[in-house]
Structure formats: C-alpha cells, structure tokens
Design an enzyme around this catalytic site. Structure first.
Site, short mmCIF file in Angstrom:
data_model
loop_
_atom_site.label_atom_id
_atom_site.label_comp_id
_atom_site.label_asym_id
_atom_site.label_seq_id
_atom_site.Cartn_x
_atom_site.Cartn_y
_atom_site.Cartn_z
N LYS A 143 1.28 -5.07 4.34
CA LYS A 143 1.87 -3.82 4.86
C LYS A 143 1.32 -3.51 6.25
O LYS A 143 2.07 -3.17 7.16
CB LYS A 143 1.52 -2.67 3.91
CG LYS A 143 1.83 -1.29 4.50
CD LYS A 143 1.42 -0.17 3.57
CE LYS A 143 0.03 0.34 3.72
NZ LYS A 143 -0.23 1.19 4.88
N ASN A 144 0.00 -3.65 6.40
CA ASN A 144 -0.61 -3.24 7.67
C ASN A 144 -0.32 -4.20 8.82
O ASN A 144 -0.63 -3.90 9.97
CB ASN A 144 -2.13 -3.07 7.50
CG ASN A 144 -2.47 -1.79 6.74
OD1 ASN A 144 -1.58 -1.01 6.40
ND2 ASN A 144 -3.75 -1.59 6.48
N CYS A 180 -2.65 9.23 4.98
CA CYS A 180 -3.57 9.53 3.88
C CYS A 180 -4.62 10.53 4.34
O CYS A 180 -5.12 10.45 5.46
CB CYS A 180 -4.29 8.26 3.44
SG CYS A 180 -3.31 7.15 2.45
N ARG A 227 -9.22 11.65 11.33
CA ARG A 227 -8.37 10.65 11.97
C ARG A 227 -7.73 11.14 13.28
O ARG A 227 -6.53 11.33 13.36
CB ARG A 227 -7.31 10.13 11.00
CG ARG A 227 -7.94 9.57 9.76
CD ARG A 227 -6.92 9.03 8.80
NE ARG A 227 -6.60 7.64 9.03
CZ ARG A 227 -5.77 6.95 8.26
NH1 ARG A 227 -5.18 7.51 7.26
NH2 ARG A 227 -5.53 5.68 8.54
N ASP A 230 -10.46 -0.43 3.08
CA ASP A 230 -9.31 -0.34 2.18
C ASP A 230 -9.57 -0.98 0.81
O ASP A 230 -8.71 -0.92 -0.07
CB ASP A 230 -8.06 -0.98 2.81
CG ASP A 230 -7.48 -0.10 3.91
OD1 ASP A 230 -7.90 1.05 4.06
OD2 ASP A 230 -6.57 -0.59 4.62
N ARG A 239 3.60 3.47 -1.65
CA ARG A 239 3.51 3.29 -0.20
C ARG A 239 2.98 1.89 0.12
O ARG A 239 3.32 1.34 1.17
CB ARG A 239 2.56 4.32 0.42
CG ARG A 239 3.14 5.71 0.48
CD ARG A 239 2.26 6.60 1.33
NE ARG A 239 1.82 5.89 2.51
CZ ARG A 239 0.65 6.05 3.10
NH1 ARG A 239 -0.22 6.91 2.63
NH2 ARG A 239 0.33 5.35 4.16
#
Ligand code: UD1
Length: 429
Positions: free
Chosen positions: A22-23, A126, A131, A316, A408
């Site tokens: 995904k990233n 998230c 952030r 993660d 997600r």
C-alpha cells in the site's frame, strides 16, 4: 459497521499470497500527475486507501481504468491500474478527500512541479501523533515555492517553476522524501535530498520515476540527487510486495504455531523485522516462492525492539510485535521512536489479557500464555491488525469492531487467514 469475529486457538498452515505494498502504491499513483502520458501500475492492492486516492486523482482530472479478469489469473493477485493525467483541470485537493488519508497530501509535490500551483488541505490519516507538515513546506520553499496557509489549506505557487535545491531533512520522513523527490524530477537544475528516507517504498517510487525519464542517483541511500528534466513520459511498473503485511502474517504464525508460505514476500525488504521474529523462536527461510515461516514447538521467546527508520524495525509492525510479545515466555521492552502517540493498542490488548506497562515511549510487556477472547475496538490501521493476531492466539471468541481501519491497509485479511485454518469471519452490520 462491520466486525471481525475470531475464535482463537487454531494453528496456521498453508499459503498466503502477499499483496503489493500500500505504502508504495499510493506515491506511485500520485506520480501519475507528473506526466500527460499513461502510467500503468501492476500488483496494486485492492484497498480502501487505493480507492480513495483514485477519487482524489480523478478530481484533478486523472483518468483511470482497472484491467478486468484475465484467463488463468489468481483472483488474490493484485490489480493493474492505468492512470492518465492528460490534462490537470483542478489543482485543489479538498478537505473532504484529503482528511481521510494523509498520503493524499503528497499531491502537492507533483502539482507544483507540473502546474506551478497547488491548493491542498492539511492532512488527516491515522491518529497516531501530531504528524506536522513542516518538512514538506520547508523543502518546497527551498525549491522556490511561495507558501501560505489559509483556512486549513496550503496555497503553494511558483510562477517560473520549481528550482533545484540542497535540502537536508531534520528528521527522516517518508512522506516528505516522496514529495520532494517527485517535485524535483521536473525542477530546473539539480536537487540534493540529504537524510532522505531509505524505505523500500521510496526506492520503488524512485525506480518508477527513472523509468518515466527522471534522472535520479543514490537510490536506496539517504542522499538522493535529482537532475530535473523538462518532461516525464508513460511507463509500466510493478509494485513491490508489502513488507508490513508480510511481517504481520509472519507474527501471526509465530503466535499460533504452524507453517505458512508467504508467497511473493522478499527478505531483503525487511531484514530487521525478520531478525526480531526469528529471535522469538520462529524459523523463516527465503524460497523461490516467498518466505516460509514456521513455528513448531517451544514457547515464544521474548525480544526487545526499538522502532527506527529503514533499515531499522518499522513502526508499522510495532503493535503486531507487542501482540506477539504479550504471548511470550518472559519480559520484553518495546520502544517507539517514530510517532509519539502510537500505543493506543495497549489498552485494547489488555482487554485480551495482555500485561503491558507504559512509560513514555517504552512499553514493558510481561508475556502470558493466557490471552482470552474479548470485545475490542480497532483504533488505527496497524493497531487493529495487532488485535486480530492476538485474537487468533487467544482462548475463545474475540470480536474486533471499527474494522474500516483494517480495510484501509489489509487486503482480504479474513479470507487469507481462514484459508490457513484460522476461525475468522466478517460480520456485516
Ligand atoms: C509513512 C507511512 C506510515 C509509516 C511512516 C513511518 C505511508 C502512506 N505512510 O507515513 O505507514 O508509519 O511513514 O515509517 O507511506 N514529521 C514531522 N514533520 C513533517 C513530516 C514528518 O515532524 O513535515 C515527523 C512525523 O510526525 C513522525 C516522523 O516525522 O514523527 C516520521 O513521519 P513520516 O515518515 O513523515 O510518516 P508518513 O510519511 O506520514
């Protein structure tokens, strides 16, 4: 809202096909904004974040299509996406879309580079810390952009185009590296990015950009040198396998016992995470097909980890490793160095019987072999999957609510796990 119901206690045995990362897929999709030709991406995971980003890109004017079923194709393998930003008709990325996914903020780099202007909502994503976006702003300003913040939006412009710059990031940031890298491909002159993120997803983006005609050296290191070009062209690129999904399923096997082939997974993308899992008494071997993960007997040994930028242990996978340690035969220390508020899973794991003490950025986990099922709530993407793997190893029934977080980032999680013997199902509300 959907829930996941798990009855714990089954070993995992069989094969799990690892999806595209995904990233990596998200920044690769955003890179389509840099050219008026078609960027084709293979092995794109079928995830909510990917669907959300196609909406954001189409709002800018990007046409996209997905290949249909092909003869002999495995339905669990990724999809092929074609993205064409022939004409960018809108340089605003609105709050309603950006607030759902932080990575969509990264469109600011390509929009500025190609259109010389962008209006992008400050991001959401998230809730794992504050952030901020200061590194992005500083980098784009160094490249000659004028930036203003107005009513929750960043207004950026550069009338004569972006210019090459020497940027030293104060701290490693994956998103700021992706954004500055994309912006620099079309800037005039040379850009040097120091203390750049070295995550495999950054290298995947850089390789794709080179395929599109960008001039980038130092790929895989913390110093990227980009010589700007006038235009980029279309390209076909395959997304790397997801190292976070791989690590998550490897830890699930470490918790339940059994032997699973993680098809398509690659050791070199995640050595530190695999080393940590091996220390718990789990065997992991690279084969031609992927990574074979086996835990046959003996208890789970405790191991300490500290999250770090790549090549260190990834943040993660921190929540999942904590779930694994909650079932170990001793005490372990888990230190979170990347995000200041990434321990929200601690309370939920405690509902399953985990014994965890928090002291600032350090969690001390005292292992127990008596995790028990309970009702728990997903709080963010990676935290929610830590509850799933804890539930697989707990006695009795666990229900995880708010699973939209899982959707997600984890493709067909319940299918992949149930094919290996887990008792897990989705209950649609
Ligand atoms: C990306 C990943 C996310 C992962 C994270 C760290 C994607 C879509 N998301 O997120 O899954 O957990 O990398 O590996 O790829 N920071 C600032 N100012 C900034 C930017 C970042 O202070 O302008 C700080 C952050 O608050 C954090 C640290 O830098 O403490 C690292 O964050 P960053 O690498 O930017 O994370 P993301 O790119 O958002």
């Amino acid at each position: 809202m959907d829930k996941i119901r798990i009855v714990g206690g089954n070993e995992l045995n069989g094969t799990i096909s690892i999806s595209g990362a995904k990233n990596a897929a998200l920044p690769l999709m955003i890179a389509s904004l840099l050219t008026d030709e078609t960027l084709t991406l293979e092995n794109v995971p079928r995830l909510r974040d990917v669907a959300q980003l196609t909406q954001i890109l189409s709002n800018h004017g990007v046409d996209y299509s997905v290949d249909g079923k092909r003869a002999g194709e495995d339905p669990l393998k990724g999809q092929t996406l074609h993205l064409t930003a022939g004409r960018i008709v809108d340089t605003t990325a609105p709050y309603e879309l950006v607030s759902k996914m932080r990575a969509s903020f990264w469109v600011i780099g390509p929009l500025l580079a190609r259109m010389h202007q962008a209006r992008v909502s400050l991001p959401g994503g998230c809730a794992i810390g504050t952030r901020p976006v200061d590194f992005f702003i500083d980098a784009l300003e160094a490249m000659g952009a004028d930036i203003e913040i107005d009513k929750g939006y960043i207004l950026a412009s550069c009338s004569g185009g972006l210019k090459g710059a020497h940027i030293v990031f104060p701290k490693v940031s994956v998103g700021a590296t992706h954004t500055a890298l994309m912006a620099a491909t079309l800037a005039q002159g040379t850009t040097i990015l120091e203390n750049a993120a070295r995550e495999p997803e950054v290298s995947d983006l850089a390789h794709c950009l080179v395929g599109m005609g960008a001039k980038i050296s130092g790929i895989g290191t913390d110093k990227l040198v980009i010589e700007g070009v006038d235009r980029l062209h279309g390209y076909r690129h395959s997304v790397i396998p997801d190292r976070i999904e791989t690590g998550t399923y490897a830890m699930a096997v470490a918790m339940t016992g059994g032997s699973v082939l993680l098809e398509g997974a690659r050791e070199e993308l995640m050595e530190s995470a695999l080393d940590a899992i091996r220390k718990t008494g789990t065997q992991i071997t690279q084969t031609n097909e992927g990574l074979q993960v086996t835990r046959t007997n003996g208890g789970i040994q405790p191991a300490d980890i500290s999250t770090e930028p790549f090549p260190g242990f990834p943040t993660d996978l921190q929540a999942q490793f904590m779930a694994l340690m909650a079932r170990s035969k001793g005490t372990s220390r888990i230190t979170e160095n990347i995000f200041e508020n990434r321990f929200m899973h601690v309370q939920e794991l405690a509902r399953l019987g985990a014994r965890i003490q928090l002291d600032g950025q350090v969690a001390t986990v005292e292992g127990t072999d008596q995790l028990h099922g309970a009702q728990v709530m997903a709080t963010d993407l990676r935290a929610s999957v830590s509850l799933v793997i804890a539930g697989l190893a707990a006695e009795g029934e666990t229900t995880v609510s708010r699973v939209y977080h899982l959707d997600r980032g984890f493709e067909r999680l319940e299918d992949k796990l149930s094919r290996c013997g887990a008792q897990i199902e989705r209950i649609s509300a």
